[in-house]
Scaffold this motif. Structure first.
Motif, mmCIF file in Angstrom:
data_model
loop_
_atom_site.group_PDB
_atom_site.id
_atom_site.type_symbol
_atom_site.label_atom_id
_atom_site.label_comp_id
_atom_site.label_asym_id
_atom_site.label_seq_id
_atom_site.Cartn_x
_atom_site.Cartn_y
_atom_site.Cartn_z
ATOM 1 N N GLY A 155 12.105 -0.547 -13.729
ATOM 2 C CA GLY A 155 10.776 -0.139 -13.264
ATOM 3 C C GLY A 155 10.015 -1.285 -12.619
ATOM 4 O O GLY A 155 9.380 -1.123 -11.575
ATOM 5 N N VAL A 156 10.081 -2.467 -13.233
ATOM 6 C CA VAL A 156 9.406 -3.642 -12.662
ATOM 7 C C VAL A 156 10.052 -4.047 -11.342
ATOM 8 O O VAL A 156 9.360 -4.380 -10.369
ATOM 9 C CB VAL A 156 9.410 -4.807 -13.679
ATOM 10 C CG1 VAL A 156 8.962 -6.109 -13.035
ATOM 11 C CG2 VAL A 156 8.526 -4.471 -14.869
ATOM 12 N N LEU A 157 11.389 -4.006 -11.258
ATOM 13 C CA LEU A 157 12.074 -4.333 -10.006
ATOM 14 C C LEU A 157 11.706 -3.366 -8.883
ATOM 15 O O LEU A 157 11.487 -3.784 -7.738
ATOM 16 C CB LEU A 157 13.592 -4.341 -10.220
ATOM 17 C CG LEU A 157 14.151 -5.533 -10.990
ATOM 18 C CD1 LEU A 157 15.646 -5.343 -11.243
ATOM 19 C CD2 LEU A 157 13.900 -6.823 -10.250
ATOM 20 N N LEU A 158 11.620 -2.091 -9.202
ATOM 21 C CA LEU A 158 11.212 -1.111 -8.191
ATOM 22 C C LEU A 158 9.766 -1.346 -7.752
ATOM 23 O O LEU A 158 9.446 -1.202 -6.564
ATOM 24 C CB LEU A 158 11.389 0.309 -8.725
ATOM 25 C CG LEU A 158 12.833 0.785 -8.840
ATOM 26 C CD1 LEU A 158 12.885 2.136 -9.542
ATOM 27 C CD2 LEU A 158 13.497 0.863 -7.486
ATOM 28 N N LEU A 162 8.525 -2.269 -3.981
ATOM 29 C CA LEU A 162 7.470 -1.513 -3.306
ATOM 30 C C LEU A 162 6.367 -2.438 -2.804
ATOM 31 O O LEU A 162 5.899 -2.308 -1.663
ATOM 32 C CB LEU A 162 6.885 -0.467 -4.263
ATOM 33 C CG LEU A 162 5.818 0.450 -3.717
ATOM 34 C CD1 LEU A 162 6.388 1.325 -2.611
ATOM 35 C CD2 LEU A 162 5.252 1.310 -4.821
ATOM 36 N N VAL A 163 5.965 -3.398 -3.625
ATOM 37 C CA VAL A 163 4.932 -4.355 -3.212
ATOM 38 C C VAL A 163 5.440 -5.222 -2.055
ATOM 39 O O VAL A 163 4.728 -5.465 -1.078
ATOM 40 C CB VAL A 163 4.487 -5.231 -4.410
ATOM 41 C CG1 VAL A 163 3.625 -6.390 -3.963
ATOM 42 C CG2 VAL A 163 3.747 -4.377 -5.426
ATOM 43 N N GLY A 164 6.689 -5.667 -2.138
ATOM 44 C CA GLY A 164 7.271 -6.454 -1.051
ATOM 45 C C GLY A 164 7.354 -5.676 0.246
ATOM 46 O O GLY A 164 7.073 -6.205 1.332
ATOM 47 N N THR A 165 7.716 -4.415 0.165
ATOM 48 C CA THR A 165 7.772 -3.567 1.355
ATOM 49 C C THR A 165 6.389 -3.395 1.961
ATOM 50 O O THR A 165 6.233 -3.451 3.191
ATOM 51 C CB THR A 165 8.361 -2.192 0.995
ATOM 52 O OG1 THR A 165 9.644 -2.376 0.394
ATOM 53 C CG2 THR A 165 8.506 -1.315 2.215
ATOM 54 N N LEU A 167 3.877 -5.489 1.733
ATOM 55 C CA LEU A 167 3.496 -6.759 2.338
ATOM 56 C C LEU A 167 4.175 -6.985 3.681
ATOM 57 O O LEU A 167 3.549 -7.409 4.649
ATOM 58 C CB LEU A 167 3.820 -7.915 1.397
ATOM 59 C CG LEU A 167 2.887 -8.078 0.195
ATOM 60 C CD1 LEU A 167 3.420 -9.159 -0.733
ATOM 61 C CD2 LEU A 167 1.494 -8.414 0.665
ATOM 62 N N ILE A 168 5.459 -6.694 3.752
ATOM 63 C CA ILE A 168 6.188 -6.867 5.014
ATOM 64 C C ILE A 168 5.663 -5.901 6.082
ATOM 65 O O ILE A 168 5.478 -6.281 7.238
ATOM 66 C CB ILE A 168 7.700 -6.670 4.778
ATOM 67 C CG1 ILE A 168 8.244 -7.832 3.967
ATOM 68 C CG2 ILE A 168 8.441 -6.562 6.113
ATOM 69 C CD1 ILE A 168 9.682 -7.633 3.500
ATOM 70 N N ALA A 169 5.434 -4.655 5.691
ATOM 71 C CA ALA A 169 4.917 -3.662 6.639
ATOM 72 C C ALA A 169 3.510 -4.032 7.096
ATOM 73 O O ALA A 169 3.138 -3.801 8.236
ATOM 74 C CB ALA A 169 4.931 -2.276 6.026
ATOM 75 N N GLY A 170 2.697 -4.616 6.205
ATOM 76 C CA GLY A 170 1.331 -4.996 6.546
ATOM 77 C C GLY A 170 1.278 -6.120 7.557
ATOM 78 O O GLY A 170 0.384 -6.171 8.389
ATOM 79 N N ARG A 171 2.251 -7.023 7.511
ATOM 80 C CA ARG A 171 2.280 -8.146 8.455
ATOM 81 C C ARG A 171 2.669 -7.704 9.856
ATOM 82 O O ARG A 171 2.220 -8.257 10.837
ATOM 83 C CB ARG A 171 3.274 -9.186 7.988
ATOM 84 C CG ARG A 171 2.819 -9.942 6.769
ATOM 85 C CD ARG A 171 3.823 -10.992 6.381
ATOM 86 N NE ARG A 171 3.500 -11.526 5.062
ATOM 87 C CZ ARG A 171 4.365 -12.035 4.241
ATOM 88 N NH1 ARG A 171 5.631 -12.094 4.588
ATOM 89 N NH2 ARG A 171 4.006 -12.487 3.077
ATOM 90 N N LYS A 172 3.516 -6.692 9.965
ATOM 91 C CA LYS A 172 4.013 -6.259 11.267
ATOM 92 C C LYS A 172 3.041 -5.338 11.980
ATOM 93 O O LYS A 172 3.151 -5.141 13.184
ATOM 94 C CB LYS A 172 5.367 -5.565 11.113
ATOM 95 C CG LYS A 172 6.453 -6.537 10.728
ATOM 96 C CD LYS A 172 7.786 -5.850 10.651
ATOM 97 C CE LYS A 172 8.868 -6.860 10.284
ATOM 98 N NZ LYS A 172 10.179 -6.262 10.195
ATOM 99 N N VAL A 173 2.088 -4.758 11.273
ATOM 100 C CA VAL A 173 1.178 -3.805 11.895
ATOM 101 C C VAL A 173 0.010 -4.469 12.510
ATOM 102 O O VAL A 173 -0.402 -5.467 12.604
ATOM 103 C CB VAL A 173 0.682 -2.771 10.857
ATOM 104 C CG1 VAL A 173 -0.391 -1.899 11.429
ATOM 105 C CG2 VAL A 173 1.841 -1.953 10.369
#
Length: 173
Positions: A155-158, A162-165, A167-173
């Motif tokens: 659960g923590v890994l998921l 999700l948080v990493g995704t 963050l990555i999506a937020g930088r590209k937008v």
């Protein structure tokens, strides 16, 4: 009656898989994949694997298939046309498919399913209680007692993924 419903699910899986194999329209194939997944979930119910059936519907139909359909429809919108597949090596694919089918059928006929301990236990519980035994309760008890640490780590890994995704999506937008 049960046999008719079982063979109906088997026919649904077979014919929808054949349609996916021979259609050139990717959108039709993606929507027909829904029928295949639902049919497989129905077969799992008849095999008394309720957890696997629910997982089949939740993960494959509810997650992967919806993501696939969105991806196909978004790509279709970008190209302003239909996305079609091409069959480059039909003979090799056919021979490979027939080979895998023959291998699976030979394994099914060589396996002595009555000697498997879990089948004997389910059959015994079914005859004792006059209704099929559910696999949900033992799996739930196992997850919440002996495997609770592993469940929490996953659960923590998921959550981290999700948080990493995000963050990555937020930088590209």
């Amino acid at each position: 009656m049960e046999l008719v419903v079982f063979y109906s699910f088997a026919a649904l899986v077979f014919f929808s898989a054949i349609f996916i194999l021979f259609t050139k329209n990717v959108i039709y194939a993606a929507f027909t994949l829904l029928l295949t997944f639902v049919g497989i979930a129905g077969i799992y119910v008849f095999l008394m694997a309720d957890v696997v059936a629910v997982t089949q519907v939740m993960v494959y139909v509810g997650g992967i298939l919806i993501l696939l359909i969105f991806g196909v429809m978004f790509t279709n919108k970008l190209q302003n046309g239909k996305i079609l597949t091409s069959h480059q090596y039909p003979l090799i694919a056919g021979l490979l498919g027939v080979g895998v089918f023959v291998l699976l059928i030979s394994l099914i006929f060589k396996t002595d399913f009555q000697s498997l301990a879990w089948i004997q236990e389910i059959t015994h519980q079914t005859h004792k209680n006059n209704h099929p035994a559910s696999t949900i309760e033992p799996i739930g008890l196992q997850l919440m007692t002996h495997q609770v640490l592993a469940l929490e780590v996953v659960g923590v890994l998921l959550l981290l993924a999700l948080v990493g995704t995000a963050l990555i999506a937020g930088r590209k937008v």
